[in-house]
Design a protein around this motif. Structure first.
Motif, PDB file in Angstrom:
ATOM      1  N   TRP A  76       0.840  -1.191   0.000  1.00 28.76           N
ATOM      2  CA  TRP A  76       0.000   0.000   0.000  1.00 28.76           C
ATOM      3  C   TRP A  76       0.881   1.250   0.000  1.00 28.76           C
ATOM      4  N   ILE A  77       0.253   2.387  -0.272  1.00 29.70           N
ATOM      5  CA  ILE A  77       0.935   3.682  -0.250  1.00 29.70           C
ATOM      6  C   ILE A  77       0.228   4.581   0.759  1.00 29.70           C
ATOM      7  N   TYR A  78       1.022   5.223   1.622  1.00 30.01           N
ATOM      8  CA  TYR A  78       0.492   6.171   2.601  1.00 30.01           C
ATOM      9  C   TYR A  78       0.270   7.552   1.964  1.00 30.01           C
ATOM     10  N   ALA A  79      -0.413   8.419   2.687  1.00 30.73           N
ATOM     11  CA  ALA A  79      -0.628   9.798   2.238  1.00 30.73           C
ATOM     12  C   ALA A  79       0.698  10.546   2.086  1.00 30.73           C
ATOM     13  N   THR A  80       1.727  10.102   2.785  1.00 28.86           N
ATOM     14  CA  THR A  80       3.058  10.721   2.711  1.00 28.86           C
ATOM     15  C   THR A  80       3.845  10.284   1.482  1.00 28.86           C
ATOM     16  N   GLY A  81       3.309   9.302   0.723  1.00 32.65           N
ATOM     17  CA  GLY A  81       4.012   8.786  -0.446  1.00 32.65           C
ATOM     18  C   GLY A  81       4.886   7.587  -0.157  1.00 32.65           C
ATOM     19  N   ILE A  82       4.906   7.135   1.081  1.00 30.68           N
ATOM     20  CA  ILE A  82       5.690   5.938   1.409  1.00 30.68           C
ATOM     21  C   ILE A  82       4.941   4.711   0.914  1.00 30.68           C
ATOM     22  N   ILE A  83       5.629   3.904   0.075  1.00 30.92           N
ATOM     23  CA  ILE A  83       5.067   2.624  -0.358  1.00 30.92           C
ATOM     24  C   ILE A  83       5.628   1.555   0.570  1.00 30.92           C
ATOM     25  N   ARG A  84       4.752   0.669   1.028  1.00 29.68           N
ATOM     26  CA  ARG A  84       5.154  -0.353   1.979  1.00 29.68           C
ATOM     27  C   ARG A  84       4.557  -1.697   1.565  1.00 29.68           C
ATOM     28  N   ALA A  85       5.356  -2.763   1.727  1.00 33.25           N
ATOM     29  CA  ALA A  85       4.885  -4.118   1.440  1.00 33.25           C
ATOM     30  C   ALA A  85       5.305  -5.020   2.592  1.00 33.25           C
ATOM     31  N   ARG A  86       4.519  -6.074   2.816  1.00 35.62           N
ATOM     32  CA  ARG A  86       4.873  -6.962   3.921  1.00 35.62           C
ATOM     33  C   ARG A  86       4.338  -8.371   3.740  1.00 35.62           C
ATOM     34  N   ILE A  87       5.030  -9.264   4.422  1.00 38.93           N
ATOM     35  CA  ILE A  87       4.555 -10.610   4.711  1.00 38.93           C
ATOM     36  C   ILE A  87       4.678 -10.740   6.215  1.00 38.93           C
ATOM     37  N   ASN A  88       3.559 -10.788   6.888  1.00 38.14           N
ATOM     38  CA  ASN A  88       3.539 -10.872   8.340  1.00 38.14           C
ATOM     39  C   ASN A  88       4.331  -9.705   8.926  1.00 38.14           C
ATOM     40  N   THR A  89       5.382  -9.967   9.709  1.00 39.63           N
ATOM     41  CA  THR A  89       6.136  -8.890  10.351  1.00 39.63           C
ATOM     42  C   THR A  89       7.316  -8.394   9.517  1.00 39.63           C
ATOM     43  N   ALA A  90       7.603  -9.034   8.404  1.00 44.31           N
ATOM     44  CA  ALA A  90       8.675  -8.575   7.514  1.00 44.31           C
ATOM     45  C   ALA A  90       8.122  -7.438   6.653  1.00 44.31           C
ATOM     46  N   ILE A  91       8.700  -6.244   6.794  1.00 40.16           N
ATOM     47  CA  ILE A  91       8.169  -5.050   6.136  1.00 40.16           C
ATOM     48  C   ILE A  91       9.291  -4.330   5.387  1.00 40.16           C
ATOM     49  N   SER A  93       9.944  -0.767   2.660  1.00 36.38           N
ATOM     50  CA  SER A  93       9.285   0.463   2.214  1.00 36.38           C
ATOM     51  C   SER A  93      10.254   1.393   1.484  1.00 36.38           C
ATOM     52  N   LYS A  94       9.672   2.406   0.833  1.00 37.86           N
ATOM     53  CA  LYS A  94      10.426   3.451   0.135  1.00 37.86           C
ATOM     54  C   LYS A  94       9.473   4.623  -0.091  1.00 37.86           C
ATOM     55  N   THR A  95      10.016   5.829  -0.109  1.00 40.60           N
ATOM     56  CA  THR A  95       9.210   7.011  -0.378  1.00 40.60           C
ATOM     57  C   THR A  95       9.163   7.274  -1.880  1.00 40.60           C
ATOM     58  N   LEU A  96       7.967   7.377  -2.433  1.00 44.52           N
ATOM     59  CA  LEU A  96       7.781   7.726  -3.839  1.00 44.52           C
ATOM     60  C   LEU A  96       7.800   9.246  -3.975  1.00 44.52           C
ATOM     61  N   SER A  97       8.229   9.735  -5.140  1.00 42.94           N
ATOM     62  CA  SER A  97       8.407  11.183  -5.305  1.00 42.94           C
ATOM     63  C   SER A  97       7.098  11.950  -5.429  1.00 42.94           C
ATOM     64  N   THR A  98       6.165  11.433  -6.219  1.00 35.59           N
ATOM     65  CA  THR A  98       4.920  12.174  -6.446  1.00 35.59           C
ATOM     66  C   THR A  98       3.839  11.231  -6.949  1.00 35.59           C
ATOM     67  N   ALA A  99       2.600  11.586  -6.725  1.00 33.08           N
ATOM     68  CA  ALA A  99       1.475  10.825  -7.274  1.00 33.08           C
ATOM     69  C   ALA A  99       1.263  11.248  -8.723  1.00 33.08           C
ATOM     70  N   GLY A 100       0.518  10.420  -9.459  1.00 32.24           N
ATOM     71  CA  GLY A 100       0.148  10.772 -10.820  1.00 32.24           C
ATOM     72  C   GLY A 100       1.151  10.378 -11.879  1.00 32.24           C
ATOM     73  N   ILE A 101       2.186   9.617 -11.510  1.00 27.10           N
ATOM     74  CA  ILE A 101       3.123   9.081 -12.492  1.00 27.10           C
ATOM     75  C   ILE A 101       3.262   7.579 -12.268  1.00 27.10           C
ATOM     76  N   PRO A 102       3.533   6.824 -13.325  1.00 27.11           N
ATOM     77  CA  PRO A 102       3.668   5.373 -13.165  1.00 27.11           C
ATOM     78  C   PRO A 102       5.027   4.979 -12.597  1.00 27.11           C
ATOM     79  N   TYR A 103       4.992   3.988 -11.718  1.00 30.56           N
ATOM     80  CA  TYR A 103       6.197   3.397 -11.132  1.00 30.56           C
ATOM     81  C   TYR A 103       6.205   1.903 -11.445  1.00 30.56           C
ATOM     82  N   HIS A 104       7.375   1.357 -11.752  1.00 32.31           N
ATOM     83  CA  HIS A 104       7.492  -0.100 -11.811  1.00 32.31           C
ATOM     84  C   HIS A 104       7.767  -0.574 -10.392  1.00 32.31           C
TER      85      HIS A 104
END
Length: 199
Positions: A76-91, A93-104
């Protein structure tokens, strides 16, 4: 070499869980109230690879989720632009620069090893899996246990092994080298001039 280990859905094998989501063989537009059900169980080792263009950043713009638990096997992506992924407690993340552009976005895992998040072909973060949770089936864009995604998901692939950093870079580079990307939004086809240009 990558094609041997990939399930690349064309659309005929997917079922929308909400008719407000628009799915084609190339992409699906998520309007914040829709998801796409992927009727397979994820493997013990694997990779999820897709291009996601978040329409906006908000708590919580979900890229994918699962049928096991609302808090496992998700991205998921937070309102701050941080994208986060997890399996159970393993998490990871990275901060995305801006909304409205495609990311791989690529997410790899090995049951007895690590999870790794890549953004635009570059490794963002790795974390060790300390407690394994069987994945269950996948939803693109979230499901009833979480917030739905709002944006465009395209070029969605599931690999039955964890791709190497080099292979993920190749996947991302293929998208950059094409220089055009088909985006379906509310039934209208848009062509972006470059992978990082907005519509």
């Amino acid at each position: 070499p990558l094609k041997e280990n990939v399930i690349d859905y064309s659309g005929s094998d997917l079922a929308t869980s909400n008719i407000n989501g628009i799915f084609t063989g190339e992409s699906c537009y998520l309007n914040g109230n829709a998801s796409i059900y992927v009727p397979i169980s994820l493997p013990d080792n694997g990779t999820i690879s897709l291009v996601y263009n978040p329409e906006t950043f908000f708590d919580y713009n979900t890229l994918w989720d699962n049928t096991v638990n609302a808090d496992d096997w998700e991205c998921w992506i937070y309102a701050t632009g941080i994208i986060r992924a997890r399996i159970n407690t393993a998490i990871v993340s990275k901060t995305l620069s801006t909304a409205g552009i495609p990311y791989h976005i690529a997410f790899t895992w090995e049951k007895t090893g690590n999870i790794t998040l890549y953004v635009d072909g570059v490794m963002a973060q790795t974390a060790a899996i300390t407690a394994w949770v069987a994945p269950g089936n996948l939803y693109i864009g979230g499901h009833y246990g979480n917030d739905y995604g709002e944006g465009n998901a395209s070029m969605f692939k599931i690999f039955n092994r964890a791709l190497t950093a080099e292979e993920v870079a190749i996947e991302a580079d293929i998208l950059n080298s094409e220089k055009k990307m088909k985006i379906h939004k509310n039934g209208t086809l848009y062509i972006a001039g470059d992978i990082h240009e907005g519509l």
